[in-house]
Design a protein around this motif. Structure first.
Motif, PDB file in Angstrom:
ATOM      1  N   ASN A 111      22.519  45.096  50.297  1.00  0.00           N
ATOM      2  CA  ASN A 111      21.811  44.372  49.249  1.00  0.00           C
ATOM      3  C   ASN A 111      22.421  44.637  47.882  1.00  0.00           C
ATOM      4  O   ASN A 111      22.566  43.714  47.077  1.00  0.00           O
ATOM      5  CB  ASN A 111      20.323  44.715  49.250  1.00  0.00           C
ATOM      6  CG  ASN A 111      19.575  43.902  48.227  1.00  0.00           C
ATOM      7  OD1 ASN A 111      19.297  44.385  47.131  1.00  0.00           O
ATOM      8  ND2 ASN A 111      19.291  42.651  48.554  1.00  0.00           N
ATOM      9  N   VAL A 112      22.791  45.874  47.610  1.00  0.00           N
ATOM     10  CA  VAL A 112      23.450  46.197  46.335  1.00  0.00           C
ATOM     11  C   VAL A 112      24.765  45.420  46.244  1.00  0.00           C
ATOM     12  O   VAL A 112      25.082  44.839  45.195  1.00  0.00           O
ATOM     13  CB  VAL A 112      23.677  47.713  46.191  1.00  0.00           C
ATOM     14  CG1 VAL A 112      24.538  48.023  44.971  1.00  0.00           C
ATOM     15  CG2 VAL A 112      22.340  48.448  46.106  1.00  0.00           C
ATOM     16  N   ALA A 120      26.166  38.608  40.867  1.00  0.00           N
ATOM     17  CA  ALA A 120      26.425  38.774  39.428  1.00  0.00           C
ATOM     18  C   ALA A 120      27.852  38.327  39.089  1.00  0.00           C
ATOM     19  O   ALA A 120      28.076  37.626  38.097  1.00  0.00           O
ATOM     20  CB  ALA A 120      26.199  40.219  39.014  1.00  0.00           C
ATOM     21  N   TYR A 121      28.809  38.723  39.923  1.00  0.00           N
ATOM     22  CA  TYR A 121      30.196  38.336  39.705  1.00  0.00           C
ATOM     23  C   TYR A 121      30.351  36.820  39.792  1.00  0.00           C
ATOM     24  O   TYR A 121      30.986  36.195  38.941  1.00  0.00           O
ATOM     25  CB  TYR A 121      31.095  39.024  40.736  1.00  0.00           C
ATOM     26  CG  TYR A 121      32.542  38.633  40.626  1.00  0.00           C
ATOM     27  CD1 TYR A 121      33.359  39.198  39.647  1.00  0.00           C
ATOM     28  CD2 TYR A 121      33.100  37.705  41.498  1.00  0.00           C
ATOM     29  CE1 TYR A 121      34.695  38.840  39.537  1.00  0.00           C
ATOM     30  CE2 TYR A 121      34.430  37.335  41.399  1.00  0.00           C
ATOM     31  CZ  TYR A 121      35.220  37.907  40.413  1.00  0.00           C
ATOM     32  OH  TYR A 121      36.543  37.552  40.304  1.00  0.00           O
ATOM     33  N   GLU A 133      23.200  44.023  37.042  1.00  0.00           N
ATOM     34  CA  GLU A 133      22.009  44.814  36.736  1.00  0.00           C
ATOM     35  C   GLU A 133      21.218  44.917  38.038  1.00  0.00           C
ATOM     36  O   GLU A 133      20.761  43.904  38.570  1.00  0.00           O
ATOM     37  CB  GLU A 133      21.182  44.133  35.647  1.00  0.00           C
ATOM     38  CG  GLU A 133      20.121  45.037  35.065  1.00  0.00           C
ATOM     39  CD  GLU A 133      19.475  44.415  33.843  1.00  0.00           C
ATOM     40  OE1 GLU A 133      18.237  44.439  33.778  1.00  0.00           O
ATOM     41  OE2 GLU A 133      20.213  43.908  32.968  1.00  0.00           O
ATOM     42  N   LEU A 134      21.087  46.123  38.560  1.00  0.00           N
ATOM     43  CA  LEU A 134      20.440  46.325  39.845  1.00  0.00           C
ATOM     44  C   LEU A 134      18.988  45.850  39.813  1.00  0.00           C
ATOM     45  O   LEU A 134      18.198  46.267  38.971  1.00  0.00           O
ATOM     46  CB  LEU A 134      20.487  47.809  40.240  1.00  0.00           C
ATOM     47  CG  LEU A 134      19.892  48.149  41.607  1.00  0.00           C
ATOM     48  CD1 LEU A 134      20.671  47.481  42.726  1.00  0.00           C
ATOM     49  CD2 LEU A 134      19.866  49.661  41.801  1.00  0.00           C
ATOM     50  N   GLN A 165      13.534  45.914  42.710  1.00  0.00           N
ATOM     51  CA  GLN A 165      12.491  45.316  43.543  1.00  0.00           C
ATOM     52  C   GLN A 165      13.105  44.646  44.778  1.00  0.00           C
ATOM     53  O   GLN A 165      12.619  44.822  45.900  1.00  0.00           O
ATOM     54  CB  GLN A 165      11.674  44.302  42.753  1.00  0.00           C
ATOM     55  CG  GLN A 165      10.545  43.696  43.556  1.00  0.00           C
ATOM     56  CD  GLN A 165       9.660  42.774  42.725  1.00  0.00           C
ATOM     57  OE1 GLN A 165       9.816  42.659  41.516  1.00  0.00           O
ATOM     58  NE2 GLN A 165       8.728  42.121  43.384  1.00  0.00           N
ATOM     59  N   THR A 166      14.176  43.885  44.591  1.00  0.00           N
ATOM     60  CA  THR A 166      14.850  43.243  45.715  1.00  0.00           C
ATOM     61  C   THR A 166      15.452  44.286  46.646  1.00  0.00           C
ATOM     62  O   THR A 166      15.360  44.166  47.870  1.00  0.00           O
ATOM     63  CB  THR A 166      15.936  42.277  45.207  1.00  0.00           C
ATOM     64  OG1 THR A 166      15.315  41.285  44.388  1.00  0.00           O
ATOM     65  CG2 THR A 166      16.669  41.600  46.341  1.00  0.00           C
ATOM     66  N   LEU A 167      16.049  45.318  46.077  1.00  0.00           N
ATOM     67  CA  LEU A 167      16.586  46.417  46.882  1.00  0.00           C
ATOM     68  C   LEU A 167      15.484  47.050  47.724  1.00  0.00           C
ATOM     69  O   LEU A 167      15.651  47.283  48.925  1.00  0.00           O
ATOM     70  CB  LEU A 167      17.246  47.462  45.979  1.00  0.00           C
ATOM     71  CG  LEU A 167      17.761  48.724  46.669  1.00  0.00           C
ATOM     72  CD1 LEU A 167      18.830  48.382  47.697  1.00  0.00           C
ATOM     73  CD2 LEU A 167      18.288  49.691  45.621  1.00  0.00           C
ATOM     74  N   PHE A 168      14.344  47.304  47.129  1.00  0.00           N
ATOM     75  CA  PHE A 168      13.198  47.873  47.840  1.00  0.00           C
ATOM     76  C   PHE A 168      12.748  46.942  48.972  1.00  0.00           C
ATOM     77  O   PHE A 168      12.472  47.390  50.088  1.00  0.00           O
ATOM     78  CB  PHE A 168      12.041  48.138  46.863  1.00  0.00           C
ATOM     79  CG  PHE A 168      10.768  48.556  47.547  1.00  0.00           C
ATOM     80  CD1 PHE A 168      10.601  49.849  48.009  1.00  0.00           C
ATOM     81  CD2 PHE A 168       9.744  47.635  47.748  1.00  0.00           C
ATOM     82  CE1 PHE A 168       9.430  50.237  48.663  1.00  0.00           C
ATOM     83  CE2 PHE A 168       8.575  47.998  48.399  1.00  0.00           C
ATOM     84  CZ  PHE A 168       8.417  49.304  48.859  1.00  0.00           C
TER      85      PHE A 168
END
Length: 180
Positions: free
Chosen positions: A21-22, A29-30, A37-38, A41-44
């Motif tokens: 996910n990261v 972003a790229y 910018e991490l 919430q989505t990572l969680f």
């Protein structure tokens, strides 16, 4: 103290899914030409999804193997006594069942879990299932049959979820980018 295989496999899958996910957020972003910018919430959400779905996948893979053993021991009259022999019909059955039934329930459970973690109501989740099910399944048919054949022919049962998770890096990036 030994960690149960299901717990170890689940933790591995969650860590790999979090990394995926990261990576997906970085790619997005790229692609959008914005600073990374991490989105915690989505990572969680994706990591939690892995903690929820991975034990089910582990049990699914074990169930397939117990229902359709992939290897049988040669009889004493055959050459190389005691060497395991691939049961081709059981392997084909496992791949077919995994890609159809397993793929379908995993897709629906993923959409439902992510939708629930995002606070969507029932109607919205059902709408997402209707809109996203076939595109996800069709995209999955480009990767997962290969992984199933690999898993069911050369990977030990207790390592199959790990192999799925490693291939799942590509898949999780796809799902992360697809689901926003």
């Amino acid at each position: 103290m030994s960690v149960p295989p299901i717990a170890k496999a689940t933790l591995q899958a969650a860590v790999i899914n979090a990394g995926s996910n990261v990576l997906a957020q970085g790619i997005k972003a790229y692609r959008d030409e914005i600073p990374f910018e991490l989105d915690v919430q989505t990572l969680f959400q994706f990591t939690t999804c892995a903690f929820i779905l991975s034990p089910l996948s582990f049990l699914w893979l074990e169930g397939l193997e117990s229902s359709f053993p992939g290897f049988s021991t040669k009889t004493k009259t055959e050459k190389d006594e005691g060497q395991p022999k691939l049961n081709v019909s059981n392997t084909v059955a496992k791949v077919a069942i995994d890609q159809t039934v397993g793929g379908a329930w995993n897709t629906v459970l993923f959409i439902m879990t992510i939708g629930t973690l995002r606070g969507l109501d029932y109607e919205m989740i059902m709408s997402q299932i209707q809109n996203d099910f076939w595109p996800i399944m069709m995209a999955g048919f480009k990767l997962w049959p290969f992984v199933s054949v690999l898993n069911f022919t050369v990977i030990p049962v207790d390592k199959r979820l790990l192999v799925n998770s490693l291939f799942g890096v590509v898949w999780a990036v796809y799902l992360s980018l697809m689901s926003g």
